[in-house]
Motif scaffolding. Structure first.
Motif: not given
Length: 693
Positions: A109-117, A216-232
């Motif tokens: 139930i930890c939000d860091q799951g999947g990205e936890c050192d 918090a509690f919205t998604a797991r990292p492995w569910e997400l598509n990752k796109t590199e972009s630029i902040d505006v």
């Protein structure tokens, strides 16, 4: 440089490296929790243990020992260290066992799951059993604001968060209190942190003690598509990664870009994503009987065609907003010019910047990285903390090294570093130019003096004269030479430099943004929402944008566009670096990419633009403006333009310089649609009132 052996492999590294960095240079994997390359060394997790040949008969913490601290053999042998001996393996297993004594078993139930050192390193360097049967320590969760969620039972006291907020953020609001099993990280009074960079502690935390509260509690990292972009969200163009699930943006994270944002992003950049979902324009609207009503694209285009046909070219104008990409400004410029108009402006705030003065007159010429090479700084009419929070952290980084006098002309505020407050406005600047102020000697004595001028000094009726006087000051103190150009214009709008590069400014007979707003028969607003609409007298307004903000409220036709995460586009940051943003998702409903809307509209107006795809548009753009094709590069600006600018002169009013950013969290339509940003803004206003009292 220093030579040494790591696991039998001979390497040569800079002599300021730690042994941990030397091991990584040799390709060895060394676990760590407290060590971070951009923070001071704490040496308190003990996970990075290694064996030093000829050293103490116990493992050594590689993060806290430098390559200069190890000695070679008596016969000239190189120093030798080992990262995988039985002693090292047993020591790391013991450290991991200690770290997990009080760690709660809440991985599912930890939000860091999947990205936890901690999770990853426990698997790689730990053991599969624990000898401890005692009850685990419990720690109350702390409130530290609306952005960062705390589950302090998981904290392993690596102190990364404390070191970041103190060293990078410049606030002493987070610390460790208590001793032994009573030790805990807290703000002590449990108040919200005030740093505009606080969200970075979520990335730094190696366990699940600090996580993103909105995510918090919205998604797991492995569910997400990752796109590199630029902040505006500001004009820095920070490197970001947009994580999406389906069509929905779930979170925004930083990417490493040493030249711009290192690996930090501001809280506005990180937590803006909920504003991408609300108050969206997802269908065209036409004003009928005084009310905006949903319409088809054909009806919307028909209404625009009728309005354009009823007037002449000199009564048609266009204003580009702060988030517009180069492609859509290029398309709009071509369309407006084809209608016989020279009324174009990308400067909503009326800033006195013009491409005719030379590119060097509106760029952050030394570059963001160049701040670290500067040895004196003058800030004129800017508040970098609010206008460019990540750049402000870079200034603080240089200030912490010492030998960096900073002077401020404008509003006095908390910038997160010490500075000399010189004065409020024009009189002080004039004294400096005349050499009648003591701070001028610090600028003259500097090898690389840096002068940052903000929109607060330029977005005024006398902005051109102020810019000329700042240029004269830069020339007089030696800030402009063949090796160094220290005149730095700090922009707040992501679209501004791209628009100026395109020449999206009034022609010889054209009107500026304020004049257009009060006189046009047909006015196109390309995401322009920061204007003073109380002065609006334009008869027919067309709004092209993604959110139902101020510009859309008074429009006669609304054409729904795409937000920055929903289109591929070029932006040019404040230093003139051309950057490409990538599409992470698709616009909602009937909304379309802005350039495509303009292309379709041009066909209806009988002024068909010469491209049918984004590839064709860019080919035409690159032909007209070749420097846009050099992605992630800065076209060299001629510094001779600054000497010419210094000769312009002009009369300057006596009023003080005030930053154009009044509320860091609500600077654009996406931010104003975000509930998280609204909460942060309210909290910041309350904190300001308490401080003022």
């Amino acid at each position: 440089m220093a030579k040494l052996k790591v696991d039998g492999k001979e390497i040569e590294v800079p002599d300021h490296f730690t042994l941990l960095q030397a091991c990584e240079e040799a390709g060895a994997e060394v676990p760590r929790f407290c060590f971070h390359e951009r923070l001071s060394v704490a040496g308190n997790c003990r996970m990075c243990l290694i064996e030093v040949k000829g050293g103490p008969p116990k493992p050594a913490a590689s993060c806290a020992m430098g390559v200069r601290d190890v000695r070679g053999g008596p016969n000239g042998e190189l120093p030798e260290i080992f990262t995988n001996t039985p002693m090292v393996k047993k020591a790391r297993e013991g450290v991991m066992e200690f770290l997990l004594i009080n760690h709660p078993l809440d991985c599912p139930i930890c939000d860091q799951g999947g990205e936890c050192d901690l999770q990853d390193q426990a698997m790689a360097f730990g053991i599969d059993t624990s000898r401890y049967q005692e009850d685990k320590r419990a720690v109350e969760d702390k409130y530290i604001g609306p952005l960062v969620k705390t589950v302090m039972n998981r904290c392993i006291h690596c102190t990364r968060c404390v070191r970041f907020t103190t060293e990078v953020g410049g606030i002493a609001e987070l610390g460790l209190i208590g001793r032994g099993e009573d030790a805990e990280i807290t703000t002590y009074l449990e108040q919200a942190m005030t740093s505009e960079l606080q969200g970075n502690v979520v990335d730094l935390c190696p366990v699940g003690a600090l996580t993103s509260k909105p995510f918090a509690f919205t998604a797991r990292p492995w569910e997400l598509n990752k796109t590199e972009s630029i902040d505006v969200m500001d004009a820095l163009g920070s490197a970001i990664r947009v994580d999406t699930r389906g069509r929905e943006v779930m979170r925004i994270l930083p990417r490493v870009n040493e030249a711009i944002n290192e690996e930090w992003i501001s809280d506005k950049t990180r937590f803006i994503w909920d504003g991408l979902k609300t108050q969206r324009l997802d269908r065209p609207y036409v004003r009928r009987d005084g009310r905006l009503q949903a319409a088809t694209w054909g009806e919307a285009f028909g209404a625009i065609k009728a309005a354009v046909a009823a007037t002449s070219g000199n009564k048609i104008g266009a204003i580009a907003g702060d988030l517009a990409s180069v492609e859509e400004m290029y398309a709009l410029s071509a369309l407006i010019k084809s209608l016989g108009s020279e009324n174009l402006d990308c400067r909503q705030d009326g800033a006195a910047l013009d491409p005719s003065l030379g590119r060097a007159s509106y760029l952050f010429n030394p570059g963001i990285e160049g701040i670290e090479a500067a040895d004196a700084l003058l800030i004129v009419g800017a508040n970098p903390r609010y206008e460019a929070a990540v750049l402000n952290a870079r200034i603080r980084k240089r200030w912490r090294r010492g030998g960096f006098p900073i002077g401020v002309i404008g509003e006095a505020g908390e910038l997160r570093y010490d500075y000399d407050y010189l004065g409020a406005g024009a009189d002080t600047l004039a004294d400096l130019v005349a050499g009648n102020h003591s701070f001028i000697e610090k600028l003259r004595a500097a090898k690389n003096p840096l002068i940052i001028v903000g929109q607060g000094a330029l977005a005024r009726a006398d902005g051109a004269a102020v810019l000329s006087q700042v240029a004269a000051l830069a020339v007089s103190v030696g800030a402009v030479s063949e090796e160094w150009n220290g005149l730095a214009v700090l922009h707040t709008a992501a679209s501004r430099v791209g628009g100026l590069d395109l020449g999206f400014v009034p022609g010889a007979n054209g009107l500026d943004a304020a004049a257009m707003l009060g006189s046009m028969d047909v006015l196109f607003l390309l995401g322009a929402d920061e204007l003073d609409f109380s002065a609006k007298a334009a008869k027919f307004t067309v709004y092209i944008g993604s959110h139902g903000d101020a510009g859309a409220h008074g429009a006669d036709v609304i054409l729904p566009g795409a937000a920055y995460t929903e289109k591929s586009g070029i932006w040019v940051n404040t230093e003139g670096r051309v950057q490409m943003g990538n599409r992470a998702g698709f616009a909602p409903g009937d909304a379309r990419e802005d350039w495509a809307i303009l292309r379709a509209l041009s066909d209806v107006l009988g002024k068909k633009l010469p491209f049918d795809s984004l590839v064709q548009l860019r080919a035409k753009l690159y032909a007209d403006h070749p420097h846009f094709a050099a992605i992630d590069e800065i076209a060299v600006a001629d510094s001779a333009a600054i000497a010419a600018l210094a000769q312009k002169g002009g009369n300057i009013a006596k009023s003080g310089f005030a930053s154009t950013v009044k509320d860091f969290y609500l600077t654009n339509p996406i931010a104003r649609a975000s509930a998280v940003m609204a909460e942060c803004s309210a909290l910041a206003r309350n904190n300001f009132k308490v401080a003022a009292e």
